[in-house]
Design an enzyme around this catalytic site. Structure first.
Site, mmCIF file in Angstrom:
data_model
loop_
_atom_site.group_PDB
_atom_site.id
_atom_site.type_symbol
_atom_site.label_atom_id
_atom_site.label_comp_id
_atom_site.label_asym_id
_atom_site.label_seq_id
_atom_site.Cartn_x
_atom_site.Cartn_y
_atom_site.Cartn_z
ATOM 1 N N ASP A 134 33.925 -9.228 14.861
ATOM 2 C CA ASP A 134 33.944 -9.954 13.592
ATOM 3 C C ASP A 134 32.680 -10.787 13.400
ATOM 4 O O ASP A 134 32.529 -11.456 12.379
ATOM 5 C CB ASP A 134 35.190 -10.846 13.516
ATOM 6 N N LYS A 144 47.260 -12.658 14.079
ATOM 7 C CA LYS A 144 47.225 -11.211 13.890
ATOM 8 C C LYS A 144 48.124 -10.534 14.917
ATOM 9 O O LYS A 144 48.163 -10.949 16.078
ATOM 10 C CB LYS A 144 45.802 -10.673 14.091
ATOM 11 N N ARG A 173 35.384 -16.732 4.967
ATOM 12 C CA ARG A 173 34.856 -17.382 3.758
ATOM 13 C C ARG A 173 34.714 -18.897 3.957
ATOM 14 O O ARG A 173 33.929 -19.544 3.261
ATOM 15 C CB ARG A 173 35.724 -17.049 2.556
ATOM 16 N N ASP A 175 38.389 -13.312 16.465
ATOM 17 C CA ASP A 175 39.259 -13.746 15.380
ATOM 18 C C ASP A 175 40.712 -13.438 15.715
ATOM 19 O O ASP A 175 41.153 -12.290 15.624
ATOM 20 C CB ASP A 175 38.855 -13.056 14.074
ATOM 21 N N GLU A 177 39.263 -17.021 7.512
ATOM 22 C CA GLU A 177 38.314 -18.000 8.051
ATOM 23 C C GLU A 177 36.873 -17.660 7.725
ATOM 24 O O GLU A 177 36.009 -18.549 7.680
ATOM 25 C CB GLU A 177 38.486 -18.128 9.573
#
Length: 491
Positions: A274, A263, A337, A256, A335
């Site tokens: 993740d 990030k 959800r 991610d 992302e």
């Protein structure tokens, strides 16, 4: 892990124990006599200005004149499972650090106490003896080959413990694997191999298929990667005596970056983990299969990466999910959800026999606000049924994997009102995001099914957690198994 277990009803004396080099003594509050090596124990206590009661909170490890090493700990009756596991982990750690081929466990007290402590110690020892990924060229891992339990001989072979350890180990092995060794393509291959080995039904919904189906929430995330190898993978364990049907859903983001909302390095570190939610779901499926539990389990894995590129989704995009709802994108780092939304919709539809699941349980390392709320020692759940939330909290207590229930009140959903779409993906400020995420996900559950969302804030805890010594905890496998047992027996 192939490990031989031997059980003895009697403790034995110092003279009969000289062949053991790594020993764990689990004492009771009143057990100060008839303990092998008690003189050495009390000498060490005196030398360190300690008392017997200090063993209630801090295990003591000492060398023995036979050339062995022994750890002593007192487990009070009032301890809960988590506390018991924690003390045992601390007591066993110095023994396993020497990578012994054999570990001897000695339990004292009445029969019920000995039974409970023997089971707990066997679990803590075996889960921490498992081999985890290590790419050091001088890795010198040596497997634990034998465990002997003295003072209690169970009329079973700890099959439940062995299955839980297998599930937890699979979860941690997958989670720890470096991201270049667990891309969506590689992950899907591993899952397919497991399915073949364990006789699970297996199907995949790849990117072209998802686009054709209209699964735009999942597709919006997967389209940012090259190759576009994301997929929803569906596995089914179906015993002939199934009493219930439960769907397990796992977030499987193999890496991610945060997407366009990139990030910073500090928060991108560790983002190969993740996919932990999917690993938890797989671990539960493996354990249930080994135990031949009488329940149909449909396991849905949302496997993807969240990358940045010319095709990546972006803020203010509007996408249409599988259930027809339109979603306004607010933050590309939300992302999880998105991939779960379409996966939950699939999980809540009728199966090939025209039946619906009795409950859906999802697992995801989803929100930073859950970590803000709880830290990394517990995980939070949110359910659309109060009784299911209560059963989940009880399962956490039973398994030693602590669970806290959060509200699912509908007024939180007003924060997700969009001017242009049916719902906002999240809010821009992120307050109460763990509850907002649950309200969002709940909109994609069809057929008004019972649903439990597990936000795995304790997937990783520095120094280990409960029974497990590694930072990556495998949290959720034990809890999930305990909850499934409760659901099987409920009306």
């Amino acid at each position: 892990m192939s490990l031989k277990l031997t059980q003895f009803q009697e403790i034995g004396s110092e003279n009969t124990l000289t062949s053991y080099k790594h020993m764990l003594f689990i004492l009771t509050e009143n057990e100060t006599e008839n303990i092998p090596y008690s003189e050495i124990l009390h000498t060490k206590l005196k030398r360190t200005h300690s008392e017997y009661k200090d063993l209630y909170k801090t295990p003591l490890t000492t060398d023995l004149p036979t050339g062995g090493i022994a750890s002593f700990v007192v487990l009070e009756e009032k301890l809960n499972t988590f506390q018991r596991h924690t003390l045992l982990r601390k007591a066993i750690a110095p023994l396993l650090d020497e990578q012994p081929s054999e570990l001897a466990i000695f339990v004292f007290g009445n029969e019920a106490i000995r039974a409970s402590n023997a089971c707990a110690a066997y679990y803590v020892a075996t889960v921490n003896a498992a081999k985890l990924p290590n790419r050091k060229k001088d890795d010198k891992f040596k497997a634990l080959e034998k465990i002997s339990i003295h003072g209690y001989a169970a009329q079973h072979d700890y099959a439940y413990v062995n299955a839980r350890v297998a599930g937890n180990t699979l979860c941690r092995q997958l989670t720890i694997t470096p991201p270049n060794e667990l891309t969506p393509t590689i992950y899907r291959e591993k899952v397919a191999a497991l399915a073949k080995e364990l006789d699970w039904m297996h199907e995949e919904f790849n990117m072209p298929k998802l686009k054709e189906m209209g699964a735009g929430a999942f597709y919006s995330v997967g389209q940012g990667s090259s190759p576009q190898d994301a997929a929803i993978v569906h596995l089914t364990y179906l015993p002939k005596d199934a009493k219930k049907s439960i769907a397990l859903v796992g977030k499987g983001i193999c890496f991610d970056t945060g997407g366009h909302n990139l990030k910073p390095a500090k928060y991108m570190q560790g983002m190969h983990e993740d996919m932990n939610g999917s690993a938890v779901a797989l671990g539960i499926l493996l354990a249930a299969t080994q135990l031949q539990l009488p329940v149909r389990l449909d396991c849905w894995l949302a496997i993807s990466q969240n990358h940045i590129g010319p095709l990546s989704y972006k803020q203010n995009d509007v996408v249409t999910a599988l259930n027809g709802m339109t979603i306004e994108i607010v933050h590309t780092d939300a992302e999880g959800r998105m991939v779960l939304a379409d996966t939950l919709t699939l999980a809540s539809r009728v199966n090939e026999n025209g039946q619906l699941p009795d409950a859906i349980i999802d697992f995801a390392t989803l929100t930073g606000t859950m970590i803000s709320a709880l830290g990394t020692r517990m995980s939070g759940i949110i359910a659309n049924r109060a009784d299911l939330a209560n059963e989940a909290v009880q399962a956490g207590k039973d398994s030693g994997e602590r669970i806290v229930a959060f509200p699912y009140d509908d007024d939180y959903e007003t924060d997700l009102d969009s001017d242009i779409a049916d719902i906002l993906q999240c809010t821009i400020d992120g307050d109460a995001d763990h509850i907002h995420a649950a309200r969002f996900l709940g909109r994609f559950i069809e057929n008004d099914l019972a649903w439990l969302h597990t936000d795995l804030s304790s997937a990783s805890n520095e120094g280990g957690l409960g029974a497990v010594s590694s930072d990556t905890t495998g949290f959720g496998v034990g809890f999930g198994l305990a909850l499934i047992k409760i659901l099987i027996s409920s009306n």
